[in-house]
Design a protein around this motif. Structure first.
Motif, PDB file in Angstrom:
ATOM      1  N   LEU A 137       0.831  -1.202   0.000  1.00 33.29           N
ATOM      2  CA  LEU A 137       0.000   0.000   0.000  1.00 33.29           C
ATOM      3  C   LEU A 137       0.868   1.257   0.000  1.00 33.29           C
ATOM      4  O   LEU A 137       0.596   2.216  -0.727  1.00 33.29           O
ATOM      5  CB  LEU A 137      -0.908  -0.011   1.230  1.00 33.29           C
ATOM      6  CG  LEU A 137      -2.052   1.000   1.265  1.00 33.29           C
ATOM      7  CD1 LEU A 137      -3.045   0.743   0.148  1.00 33.29           C
ATOM      8  CD2 LEU A 137      -2.750   0.957   2.621  1.00 33.29           C
TER       9      LEU A 137
ATOM     10  N   ILE B 171       2.327   1.754  -3.472  1.00 37.36           N
ATOM     11  CA  ILE B 171       1.364   2.268  -4.450  1.00 37.36           C
ATOM     12  C   ILE B 171       1.255   3.789  -4.357  1.00 37.36           C
ATOM     13  O   ILE B 171       1.237   4.495  -5.365  1.00 37.36           O
ATOM     14  CB  ILE B 171      -0.018   1.622  -4.226  1.00 37.36           C
ATOM     15  CG1 ILE B 171       0.023   0.134  -4.610  1.00 37.36           C
ATOM     16  CG2 ILE B 171      -1.093   2.335  -5.048  1.00 37.36           C
ATOM     17  CD1 ILE B 171      -1.243  -0.617  -4.247  1.00 37.36           C
TER      18      ILE B 171
ATOM     19  N   VAL C 233      -6.717  -0.030  -2.767  1.00 38.21           N
ATOM     20  CA  VAL C 233      -6.189  -0.645  -3.983  1.00 38.21           C
ATOM     21  C   VAL C 233      -7.282  -0.731  -5.045  1.00 38.21           C
ATOM     22  O   VAL C 233      -7.060  -0.422  -6.224  1.00 38.21           O
ATOM     23  CB  VAL C 233      -5.626  -2.042  -3.676  1.00 38.21           C
ATOM     24  CG1 VAL C 233      -5.122  -2.713  -4.954  1.00 38.21           C
ATOM     25  CG2 VAL C 233      -4.506  -1.946  -2.649  1.00 38.21           C
TER      26      VAL C 233
ATOM     27  N   TRP D 176      -7.569   1.047  -8.952  1.00 37.86           N
ATOM     28  CA  TRP D 176      -7.868   0.361 -10.201  1.00 37.86           C
ATOM     29  C   TRP D 176      -9.182   0.845 -10.811  1.00 37.86           C
ATOM     30  O   TRP D 176      -9.339   0.850 -12.030  1.00 37.86           O
ATOM     31  CB  TRP D 176      -7.904  -1.151  -9.961  1.00 37.86           C
ATOM     32  CG  TRP D 176      -6.522  -1.714  -9.845  1.00 37.86           C
ATOM     33  CD1 TRP D 176      -5.732  -1.720  -8.738  1.00 37.86           C
ATOM     34  CD2 TRP D 176      -5.757  -2.327 -10.884  1.00 37.86           C
ATOM     35  NE1 TRP D 176      -4.516  -2.302  -9.026  1.00 37.86           N
ATOM     36  CE2 TRP D 176      -4.503  -2.685 -10.327  1.00 37.86           C
ATOM     37  CE3 TRP D 176      -5.993  -2.607 -12.228  1.00 37.86           C
ATOM     38  CZ2 TRP D 176      -3.508  -3.308 -11.076  1.00 37.86           C
ATOM     39  CZ3 TRP D 176      -5.001  -3.238 -12.964  1.00 37.86           C
ATOM     40  CH2 TRP D 176      -3.778  -3.581 -12.385  1.00 37.86           C
TER      41      TRP D 176
ATOM     42  N   ALA E 285       2.814   0.781  -9.132  1.00 38.12           N
ATOM     43  CA  ALA E 285       1.505   0.583  -8.505  1.00 38.12           C
ATOM     44  C   ALA E 285       1.008  -0.838  -8.731  1.00 38.12           C
ATOM     45  O   ALA E 285       0.385  -1.449  -7.850  1.00 38.12           O
ATOM     46  CB  ALA E 285       0.505   1.588  -9.060  1.00 38.12           C
TER      47      ALA E 285
ATOM     48  N   THR F 274       0.202  -3.543  -5.873  1.00 38.25           N
ATOM     49  CA  THR F 274      -1.046  -4.305  -5.800  1.00 38.25           C
ATOM     50  C   THR F 274      -0.777  -5.784  -5.563  1.00 38.25           C
ATOM     51  O   THR F 274      -1.452  -6.438  -4.757  1.00 38.25           O
ATOM     52  CB  THR F 274      -1.854  -4.126  -7.102  1.00 38.25           C
ATOM     53  OG1 THR F 274      -2.152  -2.746  -7.282  1.00 38.25           O
ATOM     54  CG2 THR F 274      -3.145  -4.922  -7.058  1.00 38.25           C
TER      55      THR F 274
ATOM     56  N   VAL G 276       0.103  -6.253  -1.952  1.00 41.03           N
ATOM     57  CA  VAL G 276      -1.070  -6.212  -1.082  1.00 41.03           C
ATOM     58  C   VAL G 276      -1.822  -7.542  -1.140  1.00 41.03           C
ATOM     59  O   VAL G 276      -2.151  -8.129  -0.110  1.00 41.03           O
ATOM     60  CB  VAL G 276      -2.009  -5.047  -1.471  1.00 41.03           C
ATOM     61  CG1 VAL G 276      -3.322  -5.134  -0.695  1.00 41.03           C
ATOM     62  CG2 VAL G 276      -1.337  -3.714  -1.199  1.00 41.03           C
TER      63      VAL G 276
END
Length: 291
Positions: free
Chosen positions: A122, A125, A240, A244, A258, A262, A265
């Motif tokens: 996270l 990102i 997340v 997206w 990113a 993801t 995560v």
């Protein structure tokens, strides 16, 4: 529930840009409290005023009033990515409180390692939004306090275990929180905005109906059937998904970093939940497809 929560950060910013954060959150909660009653009636449910139910309403309002108010205030000074990362500490607070108050066996090495990996993803990102330059430490502390209050509220509702549905719990918590918001707004602001654009009103209505009513109903319903420590993971998934959704709907740029974040995560969440996965059912399902 996760989809609804993923769409709320932008709505929070839009609803407070023209009229101030306090009017935005107060209008949202007041509208949500009004809409929740006919929704509860449509579901064939009634409010309960038993002592344990009242305690559950108070515990739920800790997140809806205390936690949400802190988030709205901090959103004036922090970027949405910074808010997501700071609120991503909630699973750690939830796990600690669940182990202490609920005796959940969640503080295993695999669970903690999974949370750390997911939190690292996270942070990766939103790395370009993580900055304390020009931001007072009070805003950061407010977000950490919000994460803690959300975690404490989740665990207390689970511990009280009132014999009512999650929908009733959410409506009761809304009706405890809405008057508190109205009092806070009347004391610290009290000014009706002269002009409020369609985007701001639309955000307030969306957050009031979907974010406050259906989002909270789904959260408290899931909390009745799932461990509190597992519910804490929502704060890692929602940002997340929001990222997206922005790429899918608004053509926002999605960098390779990113994408890797993801994967971290998702990998962290998978690691934390590895012992709870039912691979036997999965193998049976795959065998059925083959046949």
């Amino acid at each position: 529930m996760v989809i609804i929560w993923a769409t709320t950060p932008l709505g929070i910013q839009w609803s407070g840009q023209e009229a101030g954060f306090l009017f935005g959150v107060t209008a949202r909660m007041a509208l949500g409290a009004l809409v929740a009653i006919p929704v509860l009636w449509f579901l064939g449910l009634r409010m309960s005023f038993a002592p344990r139910a009242m305690l559950a309403y108070l515990a739920g309002s800790l997140a809806i009033f205390g936690g949400m108010l802190s988030t709205y205030w901090a959103a004036q000074y922090l970027q949405s990515g910074m808010i997501s990362v700071l609120f991503g500490t909630a699973p750690f607070f939830t796990s600690l409180l669940a182990a202490w108050l609920l005796r959940e066996r969640c503080l295993t090495l695999r669970w903690v390692a999974g949370l750390l990996v997911a939190f690292g993803g996270l942070a990766l990102i939103f790395h370009d939004q993580i900055s304390l330059d020009g931001v007072g430490g009070i805003a950061v502390l407010a977000m950490l306090a919000s994460a803690f209050m959300h975690a404490l509220s989740t665990v207390l509702v689970k511990r009280i275990d009132a014999p009512i549905s999650g929908s009733v719990t959410s409506v009761g918590a809304l009706w405890v929180s809405a008057p508190l918001y109205l009092m806070a707004w009347s004391v610290f602001d009290g000014q009706w905005p002269d002009e409020l654009g369609l985007r701001s009103w639309g955000s307030i209505v969306y957050l009031g109906v979907f974010g406050s009513v259906f989002g909270f109903m789904l959260f408290f319903h899931a909390l009745r059937h799932l461990p509190a420590s597992l519910m804490g993971l929502v704060t890692l998934i929602a940002p997340v998904l929001a990222l997206w959704l922005g790429w899918l709907i608004q053509d926002e740029v999605l960098t390779p970093l990113a994408m890797f974040g993801t994967l971290l995560v998702l990998g962290g969440l998978l690691l934390a939940q590895w012992g709870n996965l039912k691979f036997g059912n999965m193998r049976a399902w795959v065998w059925t497809l083959k046949r």
